[in-house]
Design an enzyme around this catalytic site. Structure first.
Site, mmCIF file in Angstrom:
data_model
loop_
_atom_site.group_PDB
_atom_site.id
_atom_site.type_symbol
_atom_site.label_atom_id
_atom_site.label_comp_id
_atom_site.label_asym_id
_atom_site.label_seq_id
_atom_site.Cartn_x
_atom_site.Cartn_y
_atom_site.Cartn_z
ATOM 1 N N ASP A 64 46.686 -6.643 50.266
ATOM 2 C CA ASP A 64 46.801 -7.177 51.624
ATOM 3 C C ASP A 64 47.081 -8.674 51.531
ATOM 4 O O ASP A 64 46.983 -9.263 50.461
ATOM 5 C CB ASP A 64 45.587 -6.838 52.499
ATOM 6 C CG ASP A 64 44.310 -7.530 52.074
ATOM 7 O OD1 ASP A 64 44.215 -7.971 50.908
ATOM 8 O OD2 ASP A 64 43.385 -7.630 52.895
ATOM 9 N N PHE A 77 52.108 -11.677 47.054
ATOM 10 C CA PHE A 77 51.873 -12.675 46.011
ATOM 11 C C PHE A 77 52.522 -14.036 46.295
ATOM 12 O O PHE A 77 52.215 -15.012 45.618
ATOM 13 C CB PHE A 77 52.322 -12.170 44.620
ATOM 14 C CG PHE A 77 51.506 -11.014 44.119
ATOM 15 C CD1 PHE A 77 50.235 -11.208 43.598
ATOM 16 C CD2 PHE A 77 51.995 -9.717 44.182
ATOM 17 C CE1 PHE A 77 49.467 -10.141 43.141
ATOM 18 C CE2 PHE A 77 51.242 -8.643 43.732
ATOM 19 C CZ PHE A 77 49.978 -8.854 43.211
#
Length: 224
Positions: A64, A77
């Site tokens: 998430d 990321f």
């Protein structure tokens, strides 16, 4: 939430009309009105805006969004170029350096990857500030499973990076013999030493793409 307008719409557009998604949308409208939610509503679908389905070469699956201020941009990321690089991405860069000799850049804005066909997908696309996993189990997983199914259906080589247990639960959905599935522990400092370091997924992905006549990914994120 800006609508998806590229070729993803034909693949996952029907999800927007399903009861689960309508319920999720109403929940999110209330959340954005009353709480601090990340990423900003206009950025929720950035992964799809950045990487059309027809361009997907690699699916990098996260969990998430980052839940601290000014970090989440709707791409797994990645963070804005002016933000500190999060620990998991620091470890991804370390593995890239060991695997392909890439230098460690001074920022974490990964759009260069997305522009080349790396779908930076999280399984859940929103989160409450400072509450990891706070929007799990509300419908996003159904939506992103439809995304994964659309990629699985592509009749050409695709690579999956499944890092950590949550991502690896999706492995059973992936049954396309033309695709390559790579699994490793999560790059988080809590688990990277258990086998993420040394996994060499980046070179494996490029070798697979090249062997199948597909342009490899230039993984070097340049300094700003």
């Amino acid at each position: 939430m800006p609508k998806i307008t590229n070729d993803w719409l034909s693949a996952i557009g029907p999800e927007f009309e399903k009861p689960y998604y309508k319920k999720l949308r109403q929940f999110l409208i209330g959340e954005y009105r009353t709480r601090r939610i990340y990423p900003p509503a206009d950025d929720i679908f950035n992964a799809f805006h950045f990487t059309p389905l027809s361009k997907v070469k690699v699916l990098l699956l996260g969990q998430d969004p980052y839940h601290n201020e000014n970090q989440a941009i709707g791409a797994s990321f990645a963070v804005p170029a002016n933000q500190e690089i999060p620990p998991s991405l620091v470890n991804i860069y370390k593995e890239l350096q060991d695997d392909l000799g890439c230098y460690v850049p001074n920022h974490g804005y990964l759009k260069k990857w997305a522009d080349q066909g790396v779908l930076l997908l999280n399984t859940v696309l929103t989160v409450r500030a400072h509450q990891a996993n706070s929007h799990q189990g509300l419908g996003w997983e159904i939506f992103t499973d439809a995304v994964i199914e659309a990629v699985n259906a592509l009749d050409r080589p695709v690579v999956y990076f499944l890092w950590g247990r949550p991502a690896q639960t999706k492995k059973s959905m992936l049954n396309n013999p033309k695709h390559l599935i790579l699994t490793a522990p999560h790059p988080s400092p809590l688990s990277a030493y258990r086998g993420f370091f040394g996994c060499r997924h980046f070179s494996q992905a490029n070798a697979f793409l090249e062997a199948n006549g597909v342009e490899p990914i230039d993984w070097q994120i340049e300094n700003l």
